[in-house]
Design an enzyme around this catalytic site. Structure first.
Site, short mmCIF file in Angstrom:
data_model
loop_
_atom_site.label_atom_id
_atom_site.label_comp_id
_atom_site.label_asym_id
_atom_site.label_seq_id
_atom_site.Cartn_x
_atom_site.Cartn_y
_atom_site.Cartn_z
N LYS A 28 -35.43 -10.44 7.19
CA LYS A 28 -35.33 -9.50 7.75
C LYS A 28 -33.93 -9.38 9.06
O LYS A 28 -33.83 -9.62 9.10
CB LYS A 28 -36.75 -9.66 8.74
CG LYS A 28 -36.93 -10.26 9.41
CD LYS A 28 -36.73 -9.26 10.75
CE LYS A 28 -37.04 -9.76 12.68
NZ LYS A 28 -36.00 -8.84 13.38
N ASP A 83 -35.24 -3.85 14.81
CA ASP A 83 -35.48 -5.15 14.67
C ASP A 83 -36.31 -5.76 14.87
O ASP A 83 -37.32 -6.77 14.14
CB ASP A 83 -33.59 -5.02 15.54
CG ASP A 83 -33.77 -6.52 15.15
OD1 ASP A 83 -33.37 -7.37 13.62
OD2 ASP A 83 -34.02 -7.78 15.93
N ILE A 112 -30.19 -16.44 15.08
CA ILE A 112 -31.58 -17.18 14.50
C ILE A 112 -31.72 -18.21 13.39
O ILE A 112 -32.39 -19.15 12.74
CB ILE A 112 -31.72 -15.71 13.33
CG1 ILE A 112 -33.24 -16.14 12.95
CG2 ILE A 112 -30.97 -15.70 12.83
CD1 ILE A 112 -34.43 -15.75 13.96
#
Length: 316
Positions: free
Chosen positions: A99, A177, A23
């Site tokens: 997140k 997720d 990410i």
């Protein structure tokens, strides 16, 4: 002003990034490279490195070696985020949290209190809320009477999380997720809702669910159903549908496209992470925090209320 008495210096915010994985390379680094509000000054990761800046094996080593950091961006798995955030706040740094912001609601509540006590900014970065059509969907629903809603979030974990074993471990969220992205949008555009029932499918060889079916009700009894699946093949589905007195709304592609009665009314390229960092800079300059726990609370409720089904073993 941080408790250390050192205000955030004028000019770019000196940032350290923690957890250099997929990410970070896909989203964080490209966004930061174009953002004049930030200067990426250091990185900490057990495995990855960022070229051109000092790299450290842990956040503790980074904070000790680079005391001039103003803020940190935490991108490690959620099971390890609380301790890292606590270390950063105690060192007088503002904190950006990928997140989900933590493995439990109570952990993030503790961080909110600590940030407030230290006079620091804490940011729970629900990136899907910044998808280009989300605000248009919120505006439409605010002008309409909701009759029912459905969330369908189906994707292929093997495509988006190859080899990431942490997501199957306790605290790794499993299908929630990606599902928490749907909930971050739903809690922003829909009326407040409460869980009525949930059914979670756990692979026999994993500690987190691979699929879930969740039923919510608003305070007025309106049904909001959610269907999550992490073994979707072919086209991926990231959609929120709503039946209203003004027509059928479909917010699709993870919030990138809005259609009313089949007619596209809003569609733009995705710029979620640049907007996240713009927001982080804004709250740091303003000396406030932005931590909404509603999406995380719904996930906690699903695990607490949900019926657990054991399904066939899942293999990477």
């Amino acid at each position: 002003m941080p408790a250390s008495g050192k205000p955030t210096a004028p000019g770019p915010i000196a940032l350290g990034i923690v957890g250099v994985g997929k990410i970070v390379r896909d989203q964080h680094l490209p966004a930061l490279a174009k953002d004049a509000d930030f200067r990426l000054a250091a990185a900490a990761s057990r495995h990855g490195k960022v070229d051109g800046i000092p790299n450290f094996p842990s956040i503790e080593a980074m904070l000790e070696a680079v005391p001039g950091l103003d803020a940190v961006s935490l991108c490690m798995p959620p099971q390890f985020r609380h301790d890292a955030a606590r270390a950063a706040l105690l060192a007088g740094k503002h904190v950006f949290m990928e997140k989900p912001p933590g493995a439990t609601v109570s952990e993030v509540e503790h961080l909110k209190v600590l940030a407030a006590e230290r006079g620091l900014s804490l940011f729970a970065s629900w990136h899907s809320r910044y998808a280009p059509a989300v605000e248009a969907a919120k505006t439409f629903l605010a002008s309409a009477q909701l009759k029912s809603a459905k969330i369908v979030w189906k994707e292929d974990v093997r495509r988006w999380h190859p080899g990431q074993e942490w997501i199957w471990q306790a605290g790794g969220f499993g299908v929630f997720d990606p599902g928490i992205n749907a909930l971050s949008i739903a809690t922003h555009i829909l009326p407040p809702m409460f869980m009525a029932r949930a059914e979670l499918d756990f692979p026999a060889n994993r500690d987190a669910p691979v699929a879930a079916r969740v039923c919510f009700r608003t305070e007025n009894g309106i049904a909001v159903d959610m269907d999550l699946d992490w073994l979707q093949t072919g086209p991926q589905s990231w959609d929120i549908m709503a039946e209203t007195d003004r027509g059928a709304m479909v917010l699709s592609s993870g919030g990138a496209r809005l259609a009313i009665d089949g007619r596209a009314v809003h569609e733009e390229p995705e710029t979620e992470y640049p907007q996240l960092y713009r927001r982080f800079a804004e709250i740091v300059r303003a000396g406030v925090s932005d931590v909404d726990l509603a999406p995380l609370q719904h996930v906690a409720d699903a695990f607490m209320l949900g019926r657990r089904n054991v399904v066939d073993a899942f293999y990477d």
